[in-house]
Scaffold this active site. Sequence first.
Site, mmCIF file in Angstrom:
data_model
loop_
_atom_site.group_PDB
_atom_site.id
_atom_site.type_symbol
_atom_site.label_atom_id
_atom_site.label_comp_id
_atom_site.label_asym_id
_atom_site.label_seq_id
_atom_site.Cartn_x
_atom_site.Cartn_y
_atom_site.Cartn_z
ATOM 1 N N ARG A 1 -60.818 -38.605 112.203
ATOM 2 C CA ARG A 1 -60.129 -39.428 113.186
ATOM 3 C C ARG A 1 -61.144 -39.948 114.183
ATOM 4 N NH1 ARG A 1 -55.053 -35.343 114.319
ATOM 5 N NH2 ARG A 1 -54.314 -35.349 112.170
ATOM 6 N N GLN B 1 -57.922 -29.195 108.521
ATOM 7 C CA GLN B 1 -56.642 -28.606 108.925
ATOM 8 C C GLN B 1 -56.223 -27.570 107.898
ATOM 9 O OE1 GLN B 1 -54.354 -32.292 108.865
ATOM 10 N NE2 GLN B 1 -54.106 -32.136 111.087
#
Length: 648
Positions: free
Chosen positions: A367, A385
């Site tokens: 990101r 994640q």
Amino acid sequence: MIQITFPDGRKREYPEGTTGMEIARSISQNLAKEVYSISVNGEVWDLTRPISRDASVKLHKWEDEEGRHAFWHSSAHLMAEALEKIYPGIKFGIGPAIENGFYYDVDPGEGRSISDADLPAVEKTMMELAAKNEIYTRKPVSKPEALAYFTGKGDPYKLELIRDLQDGEITLYNQGDFVDLCRGPHLPDTSSIKAIKLLSVAGAYWRGNEKNKQLTRIYGITFPKQKQLDEYLEMLEQAKQRDHRKLGRELELFTFSAKVGQGLPLWLPRGAMLREKLEFFLRKVQMAHGYQQVITPHIGQKELYVTSGHYEKYGKDSFQPIKTPIEGEEFLLKPMNCPHHCEIYSSKPRSYKDLPLRLAEFGTVYRYEQSGELHGLTRVRGFTQDDAHIFCRPDQLKEEFLKVIDIIFIIFKALDFNDYIAQVSLRDPNDKAKYIGSDENWEKAESAIIEAAKEKGLKTVVELGEAAFYGPKLDFMVKDALGRKWQLGTIQVDYNLPERFGLEYIGSDDQRHRPVMIHRAPFGSMERFVAVLLEHTAGKFPLWLAPEQFVIMTISDKFNDYAEKVLKLLNNSDIRGFFDNRNEKIGKKIRDNELRRIPYLLVIGEKEMESQTISLRKQGEGDKGAMPVEEFARFVQEEVKRQLQILD
RNA sequence: GCCGAUGUAGCUCAGUUGGUCAGAGCGGCUGAUUUGUAAUCAGCAGGUCGUGGGUUCGAUUCCCUCCAUCGGCUCCA
């Protein structure tokens, strides 16, 4: 006479118009010196404000948040007074007390700026003003009066604040030459402010809005005693020692390279071992809870994210699409795993009997975080994640949600995270345009979360506007060494992506139905979790997690052969460690390996070689005596087993 | 991205009001030492003083750009 009721239920009569200070004095002179504010029927008041009716009261000392709050709020006013003396014409925004100290947002005026170097002079002036024992005076005013005063003073920010206030609830406070719009409460006077430290200067947008002018925020803290300030500054120093960026470098867990790019962590062998152990742990928990691992690529067609809504929401301020050379097809570095997992769901027709389907992946996402936002491992541009998506029938939603909470509890327990905040993150009802999906779906999702949290007896705080754009969340926040809050675990209910991806299952009624999705990540991201874990443990990881569990150190190199033998035996027993074969004195090797936070230090010399033992030292605890090698192996295995018992 | 600050060897930091100013400790390497529970001794090697430009006879030092980092703000799928 009026009747005053104390917290312990005792009642006492006082003349009408008595003040908090007078009540305190009537109890003891010493108490009067230590109180800073008073709650009157639950409302915090100045000690000097007359009480005209029967009331329940509680006096607040330094130990009470309300007491410190009044102290620091008054300190903010004192700082403002000093600033006005040094920078005539300076404009003031807001100046509240915060968890540790206070700040004031100021506009120094065109062409003027305030930097760290200017703070000592402000501190000095504050000390001088404080020593004058200036009295804080409360004055209720009408709205026109308030407007007139600040118009005269030329303070546009205060005028803006006053316009939003109701007439009849406006008060001004003044001490010395300084007058401020303020609700209070404040100290009786400045005499108790004895120690002052202005900590930092930062930019802060007026009213928290990026589109507004940026004001200069000055942070400070004050205490009634110099000793308390010294202790506070010492505490800050200690916290710096636990900073994960420092420990990460010292313990050789991870590093960054400007050449690779900012916010892109490089995991070193020890850090990679740590991550591997954490992942192994969670994999086992998840397997026991019916999850299946999947693997998906790091990029996906732009269309995929147009479908999910991520592109519309984040596309413009994100890493820009990469293109194939010939066809010019556009791909995005994946910022989320959910779209890929949705496509796995729809790779074949699903029956209601298949649900819930729990797909897990340690998925690395990228990101574009604003450069000023990057922060060690807690805020990065590429991270992994511990993601999973649960596709279930609406009737299964609650049970699945509760099971996810259980997994988070298991992890927090195994790692001794007791101090977390459970935050229910809902959408901002005044800004629905920020979110996708129907009101009906949002209401269903939000009530599911609130109910589940209640059922688990979680003490939650509710934050409006903190939801993801596709659904509300239950977030688990943990503080770092300096008290900054970070979101770790998260559970999100989502009715929207299944709709956007047209996900279906065939129900027992032979009709098509739409599944509900739960997004969840108990660690949140491996990077952030390791960062917070490091700060909580100061690098002293539990044995099962330690990248290196033991180190062998010989008294002299005459014992190196035996040491090698011990090393081999331990490594064969599935225990991690190494042989520090440097030609150094034992004291030096102990020191170095203690600092590297190796849980067990094994000393080998003449005695140990002869008796086929090792001398054991536990990190931070010192010498534990001799132990046969096999016994040490069993000892370690059992300790690890005990620590991971929660998995059974 | 914005405000403020910082950037000297792998790490922690000294230093220069512009001119033998490139230094120390730790770490590394080499050698000596063969050591008993938190730093053995000696020698050596390491830096175009973050990058690129400018001012100047001369810049690590002054100015600007960029990069990275730190404290906040905003943002955070």
